[in-house]
Design an enzyme around this catalytic site. Structure first.
Site, PDB file in Angstrom:
ATOM      1  N   SER A  83      21.641  61.403 -56.500  1.00  0.00           N
ATOM      2  CA  SER A  83      21.908  62.224 -57.683  1.00  0.00           C
ATOM      3  C   SER A  83      20.575  62.586 -58.313  1.00  0.00           C
ATOM      4  O   SER A  83      19.594  61.845 -58.166  1.00  0.00           O
ATOM      5  CB  SER A  83      22.767  61.451 -58.693  1.00  0.00           C
ATOM      6  OG  SER A  83      22.819  62.122 -59.938  1.00  0.00           O
TER       7      SER A  83
ATOM      8  N   TYR B 273      24.163  53.551 -63.061  1.00  0.00           N
ATOM      9  CA  TYR B 273      24.306  54.664 -62.120  1.00  0.00           C
ATOM     10  C   TYR B 273      22.937  55.183 -61.672  1.00  0.00           C
ATOM     11  O   TYR B 273      22.699  55.395 -60.474  1.00  0.00           O
ATOM     12  CB  TYR B 273      25.111  55.784 -62.772  1.00  0.00           C
ATOM     13  CG  TYR B 273      25.451  56.924 -61.859  1.00  0.00           C
ATOM     14  CD1 TYR B 273      26.451  56.798 -60.896  1.00  0.00           C
ATOM     15  CD2 TYR B 273      24.784  58.150 -61.954  1.00  0.00           C
ATOM     16  CE1 TYR B 273      26.768  57.843 -60.053  1.00  0.00           C
ATOM     17  CE2 TYR B 273      25.105  59.209 -61.124  1.00  0.00           C
ATOM     18  CZ  TYR B 273      26.101  59.053 -60.174  1.00  0.00           C
ATOM     19  OH  TYR B 273      26.406  60.099 -59.337  1.00  0.00           O
TER      20      TYR B 273
END
Length: 241
Positions: A136, A149
């Site tokens: 990401s 995350y």
């Protein structure tokens, strides 16, 4: 077709980016194994793409090994692994619980390790393999409220580059895709004002689609990317520049 005769495992393959990728890869001739935490959803998606659906929790090594064993028993090989499974459990650092940290790391980071380590011996035996990891832009930029995350996605980048160095000589490439803001069922539920704010941060002035990510996966799985190894490809509309 770009993937005729190839066997691909797509983790998180029954929802969002994974489901779109399952359809795309099947349309390009691949035999698709839809691996998902939700077994019924995996089986439903697999029926739609004429593939195989398997329920698996990637954070559990025994379940991953069983999955790989079943795929090898049925098809005799694994050509492509897409480590797409992932979750978010957002909270600021001050409020984040140990469970939020442990759960996200176990799936997004340890799950990638489990799946890759399990398929690699079979790819080495064939002298060919494509490992595609889902990172990401958060893994490089960080993001408010996403300590767990961001850490997991940064780790995915580090593992990708390390494995590329280790496995390239074995005929196996390892690359990562780093999505930006993608329109999914979850983001569709956000207030229009929030969505507009997200779009304004992107130079292309729109959110990405699951097909944008699936197309990147397909490129990295195909012969056209045979000299790309250890890359982290941002698919974010220019958000990270």
């Amino acid at each position: 077709m770009k993937l005729e005769g190839k066997v691909v495992i797509i983790t998180g393959g029954a929802g969002g980016l994974g489901k779109e990728s399952s359809f795309l890869f099947a349309s390009e001739g691949a035999q698709v194994v839809v691996a998902d935490y939700h077994e019924r959803s995996a089986e439903e998606t697999a029926r739609e793409v004429n593939g195989v659906g398997l329920g698996v929790d990637v954070s559990k090594r025994d379940q991953v090994e069983r999955m790989v064993s079943e795929v090898i028993q049925q098809f005799g090989k694994i050509d492509i692994l897409i480590n797409n499974a992932g979750i978010t459990m957002d909270s600021t650092l001050v409020k984040m619980t140990q469970d939020q940290w442990d759960t996200v790391i176990s799936i997004n980071q340890t799950g990638v390790f489990h799946c890759t380590q399990a398929v690699i011996p079979h790819m080495i035996k064939e002298g060919f393999g494509r490992i595609i990891n889902t990172s990401s832009i958060v893994g490089r930029m960080g993001n408010f409220g996403q300590t767990n995350y961001a850490a997991s996605k940064a780790a995915v980048i580090a593992m990708t580059q390390t494995w590329a160095k280790e496995l390239g000589r074995k005929g196996i490439t390892v690359n990562a895709v780093a999505p930006g803001f993608i329109m999914t069922p979850m983001t569709e539920k956000m207030p229009e004002k929030v969505l507009q704010g997200m779009k304004e941060k992107v130079s292309l002035q729109r959110l990405g689609t699951p097909r944008d990510i699936a197309n990147a996966y397909l490129f990295l799985a195909s012969n056209e990317s045979s000299y790309i190894n250890g890359a982290v490809i941002p698919v974010d509309g220019g958000l990270s520049i």
